[in-house]
Design a protein around this motif. Structure first.
Motif, PDB file in Angstrom:
ATOM      1  N   ASN A 259       0.833  -1.211   0.000  1.00  0.00           N
ATOM      2  CA  ASN A 259       0.000   0.000   0.000  1.00  0.00           C
ATOM      3  C   ASN A 259       0.863   1.255   0.000  1.00  0.00           C
ATOM      4  O   ASN A 259       0.503   2.263  -0.617  1.00  0.00           O
ATOM      5  CB  ASN A 259      -0.929  -0.005   1.215  1.00  0.00           C
ATOM      6  CG  ASN A 259      -2.158  -0.866   0.969  1.00  0.00           C
ATOM      7  OD1 ASN A 259      -2.679  -0.927  -0.141  1.00  0.00           O
ATOM      8  ND2 ASN A 259      -2.617  -1.542   2.010  1.00  0.00           N
ATOM      9  N   TRP A 282       0.381 -10.006  -0.578  1.00  0.00           N
ATOM     10  CA  TRP A 282      -0.703  -9.060  -0.826  1.00  0.00           C
ATOM     11  C   TRP A 282      -1.550  -9.594  -1.991  1.00  0.00           C
ATOM     12  O   TRP A 282      -1.192 -10.544  -2.661  1.00  0.00           O
ATOM     13  CB  TRP A 282      -0.176  -7.665  -1.141  1.00  0.00           C
ATOM     14  CG  TRP A 282       0.640  -7.551  -2.402  1.00  0.00           C
ATOM     15  CD1 TRP A 282       1.919  -7.935  -2.577  1.00  0.00           C
ATOM     16  CD2 TRP A 282       0.209  -6.999  -3.658  1.00  0.00           C
ATOM     17  NE1 TRP A 282       2.346  -7.670  -3.856  1.00  0.00           N
ATOM     18  CE2 TRP A 282       1.316  -7.083  -4.542  1.00  0.00           C
ATOM     19  CE3 TRP A 282      -0.975  -6.437  -4.133  1.00  0.00           C
ATOM     20  CZ2 TRP A 282       1.256  -6.628  -5.848  1.00  0.00           C
ATOM     21  CZ3 TRP A 282      -1.032  -5.977  -5.429  1.00  0.00           C
ATOM     22  CH2 TRP A 282       0.070  -6.068  -6.280  1.00  0.00           C
ATOM     23  N   THR A 286      -9.408  -7.391  -1.918  1.00  0.00           N
ATOM     24  CA  THR A 286      -9.333  -5.989  -2.320  1.00  0.00           C
ATOM     25  C   THR A 286      -9.596  -5.059  -1.152  1.00  0.00           C
ATOM     26  O   THR A 286      -9.245  -3.872  -1.228  1.00  0.00           O
ATOM     27  CB  THR A 286     -10.345  -5.717  -3.440  1.00  0.00           C
ATOM     28  OG1 THR A 286     -11.661  -6.072  -2.986  1.00  0.00           O
ATOM     29  CG2 THR A 286     -10.019  -6.541  -4.676  1.00  0.00           C
ATOM     30  N   MET A 289      -6.555  -3.075   0.313  1.00  0.00           N
ATOM     31  CA  MET A 289      -5.741  -2.199  -0.524  1.00  0.00           C
ATOM     32  C   MET A 289      -5.953  -0.724  -0.237  1.00  0.00           C
ATOM     33  O   MET A 289      -5.298   0.128  -0.849  1.00  0.00           O
ATOM     34  CB  MET A 289      -5.996  -2.496  -2.012  1.00  0.00           C
ATOM     35  CG  MET A 289      -5.795  -3.955  -2.347  1.00  0.00           C
ATOM     36  SD  MET A 289      -5.623  -4.293  -4.100  1.00  0.00           S
ATOM     37  CE  MET A 289      -4.020  -3.613  -4.421  1.00  0.00           C
ATOM     38  N   GLU A 293      -6.519   0.649  -5.318  1.00  0.00           N
ATOM     39  CA  GLU A 293      -6.816  -0.343  -6.347  1.00  0.00           C
ATOM     40  C   GLU A 293      -6.462   0.140  -7.750  1.00  0.00           C
ATOM     41  O   GLU A 293      -5.986  -0.635  -8.584  1.00  0.00           O
ATOM     42  CB  GLU A 293      -8.296  -0.730  -6.304  1.00  0.00           C
ATOM     43  CG  GLU A 293      -8.720  -1.458  -5.047  1.00  0.00           C
ATOM     44  CD  GLU A 293      -9.123  -0.502  -3.938  1.00  0.00           C
ATOM     45  OE1 GLU A 293      -9.622  -0.974  -2.910  1.00  0.00           O
ATOM     46  OE2 GLU A 293      -8.926   0.732  -4.118  1.00  0.00           O
TER      47      GLU A 293
END
Length: 873
Positions: A259, A282, A286, A289, A293
């Protein structure tokens, strides 16, 4: 004491003051501990917010698996499993502190112990860095530990982590899967970013080891730490941009470092400039994140293979200490506390995509099967499950020998406590409703190291359209990428393969090179070096191809001309021989020494025939004939001529001083001398044949586009001594002929052929000088052959005309034999005798009175077989 133990003691001293954290607990005959990151990390060893439904699902999967074991009468009869699950808050120090709860039951009796005295093993932890620390601590009390997601290859070392096992695939296999993906797409130039700690470092090292066995190069390696500042992470992005050819970036990082990188990519507006290839650290869901994304769109990630139906709806239970947070966060409604609630089922069904769940369940069932085997070995005594060993067998040893049917197939640990793995290859895509999801696009299996990818399912987030050559040439067959026909696949190579006629000159590393053209008549081998073809080969499609050999043929234009002239010469020679044979009694024929004339005609016939042989394909036979005839061509003509000139000279010079007839001037002696001279030439040739055996050679000619190969008999260098010897011998004979022709120039006209002989000899000398100059300056065998044939034909034709033309003309066109100077040139000469019609052998009284002239006439008449009386008309 190792550094790891120092770190463990340091963290223990730091975490003792943190107090007791909440626990998801269920009573049982034996207890399994659980370490799960339910919350994020806030800092200063404080827990942050709830991570997401997938993390809650994993701890619920452990609780469900324990219930499934308890409900199975075939496993651990009379024994119930319980669990004590703690939250590690995504931090190594907190995970280590929570693991202290599992070892208090082994403390000294003077210290009050907590209620986990019946704990037999631990499921967890999540991060490899946490598992490394916790495994050291639990090993002090010989407590086994099975992780469901820690993949660091370092944990496979049983000398350091003897009580660690895992149901997840280790990173060395994941590194192999990533490298296989790179090779599948022919991505040979990539960058690598890894996180600090055991997971990222060990993953980076395993990836480097795999890449070293391929032709892939790493452009740059960058590290990102959780403590890294925004400016440092942006510097990493800029460093990746400095290698524009390395468009693929491998991220061996956890979700936290990922991230950080994706956020920096958004800030720097580099979205779409990279193709992210992520490890299983990772890309699980979703939700993790954090709004990044779009930066990761199109990323390809690896996750443990998902098993259909491995997790069912499960009652969260009111004793779940995080239930209130889950309800408050909107992850689950209050009605989910009821097992029959539709909302609970809907919540769990929505979260079945988490690929880690079946690894959690396999870890629980591994303990259950191992405990069942251990209890059976001890006579179904429950007490043995809490002992350190039973009949010398420990729970750890039993776990390593346990095999069972897991959620995704057969589960069996190897000697390192690892299992063979399978990965799903996933692609982050955007749904039609605007959301994001990981779509499975392929599979990878470690059993046969095979990878399969469905190219039609991939969605690339690529702002720079790759350029593809229409017809790319590859030095290696394996360099051609399997999905090459798909123009949407991004390229990540430092240098494109060079065309077939260019070699790779390494620039920075084995993947970066310049394409340099090879010299003429060179081919590229393995794309890295130019190798010269032989002089008899040419380059076609980067291959050395043998050049077809050529030679002077009868069907070629020059060959047809030479053949036609030589055939005409053969016919004329045979005609002259026929005339001399049929008119052998003719005085002119007798006066010309018919035996020597026949030898000369034989030499002319041999010369014309040799031209025909020269135009044939060089073979062993034709080459042998050419070598034998090369020296004899001129010797057969000029040896008899030299003998004849010597005979005439000796007759006229000796008769003027002595009445004794010179020796060896008879016909047989003259023939013998001529044949002896020819045999000397053949002897020289035979010696050369012994010294240099006859063979056919292919001789390269020309250069560049004019290169060719011609067949030849030996070469100019190989038989140089033979050519020189033959030429010198014939040159000596020809020069002697020129000498005697000059000496006989003043003889009586009736006996004087010096005009024709001199003309022929001088012509031959000029031809030989020209022949020697041309023969040794011409480089191609065909041209040397043409030169040789041309000299033969000119010489033989001039000899045929000069020697036999006047005689044949006189035989057929002379009006009377009395008008022919029978001992002379064969053509009437008024200065030779009194005017016509007086016979040519009639001398004046003055001349008749000269004794020397009488001796000359007598000698000439005797030698040339002429009658002693006049020849009447």
């Amino acid at each position: 004491m190792s550094q790891s133990w120092y770190l463990v003691l340091l963290l223990m001293s730091c975490t003792m003051v943190l107090g007791t954290y909440v626990c998801y607990y269920k009573e049982g005959t034996v207890i399994l501990g659980g370490l799960f990151p339910i919350h994020g990390y806030k800092g200063y060893d404080q827990c942050g917010s709830l991570l997401g439904p997938s993390r809650v699902q994993r701890l619920l999967a452990m609780a469900q698996a324990v219930d499934d074991v308890n409900n199975n009468p075939g496993i651990l009869p009379g024994v119930t499993l319980g669990y004590a699950i703690f939250d590690t808050c995504s931090r190594e120090s907190i995970a280590l502190n929570q693991s202290l709860n599992f070892i208090h039951h082994r403390c000294d009796r003077k210290i009050s112990c907590q209620k986990y005295s019946n704990l037999v093993g631990v499921v967890g932890a999540s991060f490899s860095t946490s598992s490394i620390l916790v495994s050291h601590l639990l090993a002090l009390q010989q407590i086994p530990m099975i992780s469901y997601i820690s993949t660091s290859h370092q944990l496979s070392d049983k000398t350091q982590y003897p009580f660690f096992l895992r149901t997840a695939t280790p990173d060395n296999l994941q590194a192999a899967a990533i490298v296989d993906l790179l090779q599948y797409f022919n991505w040979t130039y990539v960058s690598l970013v890894y996180s600090d700690g055991g997971y990222g470092f060990e993953g980076m090292r395993a990836l480097q080891e795999e890449i070293e066995q391929t032709d892939i190069c790493i452009a740059t390696i960058q590290q990102v730490c959780r403590s890294s500042t925004d400016s440092h992470v942006e510097g990493v992005i800029r460093k990746l941009q400095s290698y524009p050819e390395a468009r693929v970036v491998i991220m061996f990082t956890t979700i936290f470092e990922t991230n950080m990188l994706l956020s920096a990519s958004l800030r720097l507006n580099t979205t779409g400039q990279f193709v992210w290839v992520g490890s299983d650290g990772w890309g699980t869901t979703t939700e993790e994140m954090s709004g990044n994304e779009m930066a990761a769109l199109g990323a390809i990630t690896f996750q443990p293979a998902r098993c259909a139906g491995s997790f069912a709806a499960f009652n969260a239970g009111k004793n779940n200490p995080w239930l209130g947070e889950m309800i408050a966060a909107g992850m689950i409604e209050k009605t989910t506390c009821n097992l029959s609630s539709d909302a609970c089922n809907a919540f769990m069904a929505a979260e079945r995509d988490d690929p880690i769940v079946h690894y959690v369940r396999d870890a629980v069932f591994a303990y259950a099967h191992a405990l069942d085997s251990l209890m059976k070995a001890c006579g179904q005594k429950v007490e043995c499950l809490l002992a350190s060993s039973c009949k010398g067998v420990t729970l750890r040893d039993t776990l390593l020998n346990t095999t069972f049917d897991g959620s995704c197939g057969r589960v069996k640990f190897d000697a390192n406590g690892d299992v063979m793995g399978r990965y799903d290859v996933r692609n982050l895509q955007r749904r039609a409703d605007g959301g994001f999801e990981h779509v499975i696009i392929g599979k990878w299996d470690s059993s046969d190291r095979s990878i399969s990818v469905d190219l039609d399912k991939i969605v690339w987030n690529w702002t720079q359209a790759p350029t593809y050559p229409q017809q790319q040439e590859y030095p290696y067959q394996h360099q051609k990428p399997k999905p090459y026909d798909n123009p949407e696949v991004p390229r990540s190579v430092c240098s494109e393969p060079c065309p077939a006629h260019r070699q790779r000159v390494q620039r920075l590393n084995p993947c970066c090179w310049d394409c340099v053209p090879c010299p003429d008549n060179h081919v590229v081998v393995n794309g890295t070096c130019c190798v010269q073809c032989s002089l008899l080969e040419t380059v076609e499609a980067n291959e050395c191809v043998t050049i077809p050999a050529v030679w002077l043929t009868h069907s070629s234009f020059t060959g047809m001309i030479l053949t036609a002239i030589s055939l005409g010469g053969v016919i004329c020679t045979l005609a002259a021989f026929f005339i001399f044979f049929t008119h052998h009694e003719h005085p002119l024929v007798k006066a010309s020494n018919k035996h020597l004339s026949r030898l000369i005609l034989l030499g002319l016939f041999e010369g014309y025939t040799h031209v025909i042989v020269i135009c044939m394909k060089p073979t062993y036979v034709t080459c042998l004939i050419n070598r034998l005839m090369f020296g004899a061509d001129f010797t057969l003509i000029y040896a008899p001529l030299l003998t004849k000139l010597n005979q005439v000279y000796r007759i006229f010079s000796g008769a003027s001083t002595s009445v004794v007839k010179p020796r060896f001037i008879g016909s047989h002696a003259q023939v013998f001398i001529s044949v002896l001279l020819v045999l000397i030439q053949l002897l020289l040739t035979s010696i050369n044949l012994i010294l240099t055996p006859t063979k056919v050679m292919s001789v390269p000619t020309g250069s560049g586009d004019e290169r060719g190969v011609q067949l030849a008999c030996l070469t100019r260098d190989n038989n140089l001594h033979e050519v020189v010897a033959s030429i010198l011998y014939n040159l000596v004979i020809i020069l002697l002929c020129a000498y005697y022709a000059f000496k006989t120039r003043s003889l009586p006209a009736c006996y004087n052929e010096s005009r024709f002989i001199s003309f022929q000899v001088y012509t031959t000398v000029v031809l030989w000088v020209a022949f020697i100059a041309i023969y040794f300056s011409v480089s191609t065998p065909i041209n040397r052959t043409i030169c040789h044939a041309g000299v033969l034909m000119v010489n033989d034709t001039s000899a045929l005309i000069c020697f036999f033309g006047p005689k044949i003309y006189a035989v057929y066109k002379g009006k009377s034999a009395s008008r022919v100077g029978v001992t002379g040139s064969g053509v009437y000469n008024g200065r030779c005798t009194t005017p016509y019609p007086r016979p040519p052998l009639s001398f004046s009284p003055a001349s008749s009175a000269d004794p020397s002239l009488k001796r000359v006439e007598t000698a000439a008449t005797d030698v040339f077989s002429l009658p002693s009386t006049r020849i009447s008309e």
